[in-house]
Scaffold this active site. Sequence first.
Site, PDB file in Angstrom:
ATOM      1  N   THR A   1       0.844  -1.198   0.000  1.00  0.00           N
ATOM      2  CA  THR A   1       0.000   0.000   0.000  1.00  0.00           C
ATOM      3  C   THR A   1       0.874   1.241   0.000  1.00  0.00           C
ATOM      4  OG1 THR A   1      -1.625  -1.204   1.319  1.00  0.00           O
ATOM      5  CG2 THR A   1      -1.791   1.203   1.330  1.00  0.00           C
TER       6      THR A   1
ATOM      7  N   HIS B   1      21.723  27.617  14.663  1.00  0.00           N
ATOM      8  CA  HIS B   1      20.944  28.827  14.393  1.00  0.00           C
ATOM      9  C   HIS B   1      21.243  29.313  12.980  1.00  0.00           C
ATOM     10  CE1 HIS B   1      18.928  32.622  15.043  1.00  0.00           C
ATOM     11  NE2 HIS B   1      19.974  33.219  14.485  1.00  0.00           N
TER      12      HIS B   1
HETATM   13  C1  LIG Z   1      -3.279   7.251   1.106  1.00  0.00           C
HETATM   14  C2  LIG Z   1      -2.412   6.685   2.194  1.00  0.00           C
HETATM   15  C3  LIG Z   1      -1.351   7.431   2.686  1.00  0.00           C
HETATM   16  C4  LIG Z   1      -0.529   6.919   3.670  1.00  0.00           C
HETATM   17  N1  LIG Z   1       0.499   7.685   4.114  1.00  0.00           N
HETATM   18  C5  LIG Z   1       1.313   7.204   5.072  1.00  0.00           C
HETATM   19  C6  LIG Z   1       2.432   7.963   5.511  1.00  0.00           C
HETATM   20  O1  LIG Z   1       2.680   9.066   5.037  1.00  0.00           O
HETATM   21  N2  LIG Z   1       3.226   7.434   6.473  1.00  0.00           N
HETATM   22  C7  LIG Z   1       2.969   6.209   7.020  1.00  0.00           C
HETATM   23  O2  LIG Z   1       3.725   5.773   7.895  1.00  0.00           O
HETATM   24  N3  LIG Z   1       1.924   5.457   6.618  1.00  0.00           N
HETATM   25  C8  LIG Z   1       1.101   5.933   5.646  1.00  0.00           C
HETATM   26  N4  LIG Z   1       0.063   5.154   5.218  1.00  0.00           N
HETATM   27  C9  LIG Z   1      -0.144   3.833   5.845  1.00  0.00           C
HETATM   28  C10 LIG Z   1       0.841   2.807   5.266  1.00  0.00           C
HETATM   29  O3  LIG Z   1       0.653   2.731   3.879  1.00  0.00           O
HETATM   30  C11 LIG Z   1       0.627   1.455   5.913  1.00  0.00           C
HETATM   31  O4  LIG Z   1       0.712   1.586   7.315  1.00  0.00           O
HETATM   32  C12 LIG Z   1       1.682   0.466   5.452  1.00  0.00           C
HETATM   33  O5  LIG Z   1       1.647   0.313   4.060  1.00  0.00           O
HETATM   34  C13 LIG Z   1       1.474  -0.901   6.126  1.00  0.00           C
HETATM   35  O6  LIG Z   1       2.459  -1.762   5.693  1.00  0.00           O
HETATM   36  P1  LIG Z   1       2.240  -3.345   5.670  1.00  0.00           P
HETATM   37  O7  LIG Z   1       3.549  -3.890   5.229  1.00  0.00           O
HETATM   38  O8  LIG Z   1       1.667  -3.799   6.938  1.00  0.00           O
HETATM   39  O9  LIG Z   1       1.118  -3.615   4.560  1.00  0.00           O
HETATM   40  P2  LIG Z   1       0.841  -3.084   3.097  1.00  0.00           P
HETATM   41  O10 LIG Z   1       1.700  -1.950   2.720  1.00  0.00           O
HETATM   42  O11 LIG Z   1      -0.633  -2.890   3.014  1.00  0.00           O
HETATM   43  O12 LIG Z   1       1.267  -4.285   2.180  1.00  0.00           O
HETATM   44  C14 LIG Z   1       0.617  -5.508   2.186  1.00  0.00           C
HETATM   45  C15 LIG Z   1       0.912  -6.224   0.896  1.00  0.00           C
HETATM   46  O13 LIG Z   1       0.450  -7.557   1.017  1.00  0.00           O
HETATM   47  C16 LIG Z   1      -0.084  -7.971  -0.226  1.00  0.00           C
HETATM   48  N5  LIG Z   1      -0.978  -9.098   0.033  1.00  0.00           N
HETATM   49  C17 LIG Z   1      -2.123  -9.106   0.769  1.00  0.00           C
HETATM   50  N6  LIG Z   1      -2.631 -10.356   0.829  1.00  0.00           N
HETATM   51  C18 LIG Z   1      -1.797 -11.134   0.104  1.00  0.00           C
HETATM   52  C19 LIG Z   1      -1.778 -12.517  -0.202  1.00  0.00           C
HETATM   53  N7  LIG Z   1      -2.698 -13.353   0.281  1.00  0.00           N
HETATM   54  N8  LIG Z   1      -0.786 -12.987  -0.985  1.00  0.00           N
HETATM   55  C20 LIG Z   1       0.177 -12.149  -1.465  1.00  0.00           C
HETATM   56  N9  LIG Z   1       0.215 -10.842  -1.194  1.00  0.00           N
HETATM   57  C21 LIG Z   1      -0.747 -10.347  -0.412  1.00  0.00           C
HETATM   58  C22 LIG Z   1      -0.790  -6.730  -0.728  1.00  0.00           C
HETATM   59  O14 LIG Z   1      -0.972  -6.802  -2.142  1.00  0.00           O
HETATM   60  C23 LIG Z   1       0.191  -5.641  -0.305  1.00  0.00           C
HETATM   61  O15 LIG Z   1       1.114  -5.378  -1.338  1.00  0.00           O
HETATM   62  C24 LIG Z   1      -0.775   5.634   4.198  1.00  0.00           C
HETATM   63  C25 LIG Z   1      -1.822   4.851   3.706  1.00  0.00           C
HETATM   64  C26 LIG Z   1      -2.629   5.367   2.713  1.00  0.00           C
HETATM   65  C27 LIG Z   1      -3.740   4.520   2.177  1.00  0.00           C
END
Ligand SMILES: Cc1cc2nc3c(=O)[nH]c(=O)nc-3n(C[C@H](O)[C@H](O)[C@H](O)COP(=O)(O)OP(=O)(O)OC[C@H]3O[C@@H](n4cnc5c(N)ncnc54)[C@H](O)[C@@H]3O)c2cc1C
Length: 466
Positions: free
Chosen positions: A41, A445
């Site tokens: 994401t 500063h």
């Molecule tokens: C618009 C927006 C702006 C954001 N801005 C910020 C920011 O500025 N700073 C910040 O810290 N956070 C931000 N976030 C939050 C941040 O994106 C998430 O906290 C972060 O991406 C979480 O990481 P993760 O690795 O847990 O999961 P994710 O990044 O959601 O990744 C999960 C991955 O798993 C894959 N997946 C899921 N199920 C399966 C499966 N069964 N098999 C194979 N692949 C699978 C998905 O396709 C995805 O690619 C933002 C979110 C959004 C929506």
Amino acid sequence: MSAYDLVVIGTGPGGYVCAIRAAQLGLKTAVVEKRKTLGGTCLNIGCIPSKALLHASELYEEAGHGFEAMGIKVGKPKLDLAAMMAFKDEGVDGNVKGVEFLMKKNKIDVHVGTGRIAAPGKVEVTGEAGTTTLETKAIVVATGSEVAPLKGVAIDETRIVSSTGALALPKVPKKLLVVGAGVIGLELGSVWRRLGAEVEVVEFLDRIVPGIDLDVARQFQRILQKQGFAFRLSTKVTGIDKSGARLKATVEPAAGGEPVVIDCDVALIAIGRVPYTDGLGLDAVGVALDPRGRVITDAHFATNVPGIYAIGDVIAGPMLAHKAEDEGVAVAEILAGKAGHVNYGVIPGVVYTTPELATVGRTEEDLKAAGIAYNVGKFPFTANGRAKVNRTTDGFVKVLADAKTDRVLGVHILGPDAGNMIAEAALAMEFGASSEDIARTCHAHPTLTEAVKEAALAVEKRALHM
Ligand SMILES: Cc1cc2nc3c(=O)[nH]c(=O)nc-3n(C[C@H](O)[C@H](O)[C@H](O)COP(=O)(O)OP(=O)(O)OC[C@H]3O[C@@H](n4cnc5c(N)ncnc54)[C@H](O)[C@@H]3O)c2cc1C
């Protein structure tokens, strides 16, 4: 024998960072990703594209309103939205390719397809070429989160959009209705307001940015209103009619009452995100979820099923990329026999608006509820030389320190570049610093960071420039 020591499902910041750390520690590691590009994401539809648009739209607004005062005459800037979107896409592309490179560099196998846990130690990957089974000693679930739906409102990603649609609108809406005054709603609302949209935000609670120190949130709201944001607090959206040329959103007081209809061109549903575990097969292997659908883990990120771990947005805690990353590192270290750990008391959070809002640690509300006596030091950017000369004087720094020990318990910065400045506070808190430690640290500063030092001095009522 298992082919892998570790298979990570999901390549967001949690998953890919976990894989890198595991590979560094000598574990034979693979990742599984169902999206065409790596990075989750965050890189594809979250942090990175939103920050690209925030950066570009901020400069666009600055060119239109701020340049002339500095003696720079460029005329009225013209928006080429398609080019701005291409700039954003290029930034995303560079970042996802960076993750591909890191996987290769660390000799991590990438399996493209949807991962399903067939049993502990077995991950089935279904991709275009069919299904393969990976054998592994450990599995880390890092499948992240998805947009929380709003009851009775169907997202079509053209007129009723989630953050994903709001990152790719083909034209600037005349009026954008943002449902939810959280981080994502205010960031994307800022982008479209700067590009020319009228923006109204509807929020169920009686305040914006829930969880943020209330005093800071109130000041933040006033600043956003000055910029042109309209807020309707304590209000809920009960439906959106899209039968006409414009959308008609029905809203009513959160506590119940007379409905009102708001006309708009695009509605952004930004009421939060929910953990994503679809198709993973967690039920069948018996991995327990909490009532909010989050995978339950212990302090070592282990689920109730031996050999299956989880990190990031799919487990409890703030849904932030850096929290997911730190958990990824910690679980990899634990799997390699080391002492991985995440300090949940010191996870910064940033809202990348203008000004930025960055916080780490406890709020005044938290401290009051916990019965902890504290002192407050506050310093406004109007009294900071660099902010004054840059004409970016909105906001302040607030330091909360334990009344008995002076240990820093929370730092809240509403102001220019707050997202970068909060790192100093996080480091200080990680080392158990007192407000006096920050106050006695020499700050260059003229920098905005002097406001942090002054706020720390203000804890003992001895700020120098106020
Ligand atoms: C618009 C927006 C702006 C954001 N801005 C910020 C920011 O500025 N700073 C910040 O810290 N956070 C931000 N976030 C939050 C941040 O994106 C998430 O906290 C972060 O991406 C979480 O990481 P993760 O690795 O847990 O999961 P994710 O990044 O959601 O990744 C999960 C991955 O798993 C894959 N997946 C899921 N199920 C399966 C499966 N069964 N098999 C194979 N692949 C699978 C998905 O396709 C995805 O690619 C933002 C979110 C959004 C929506």
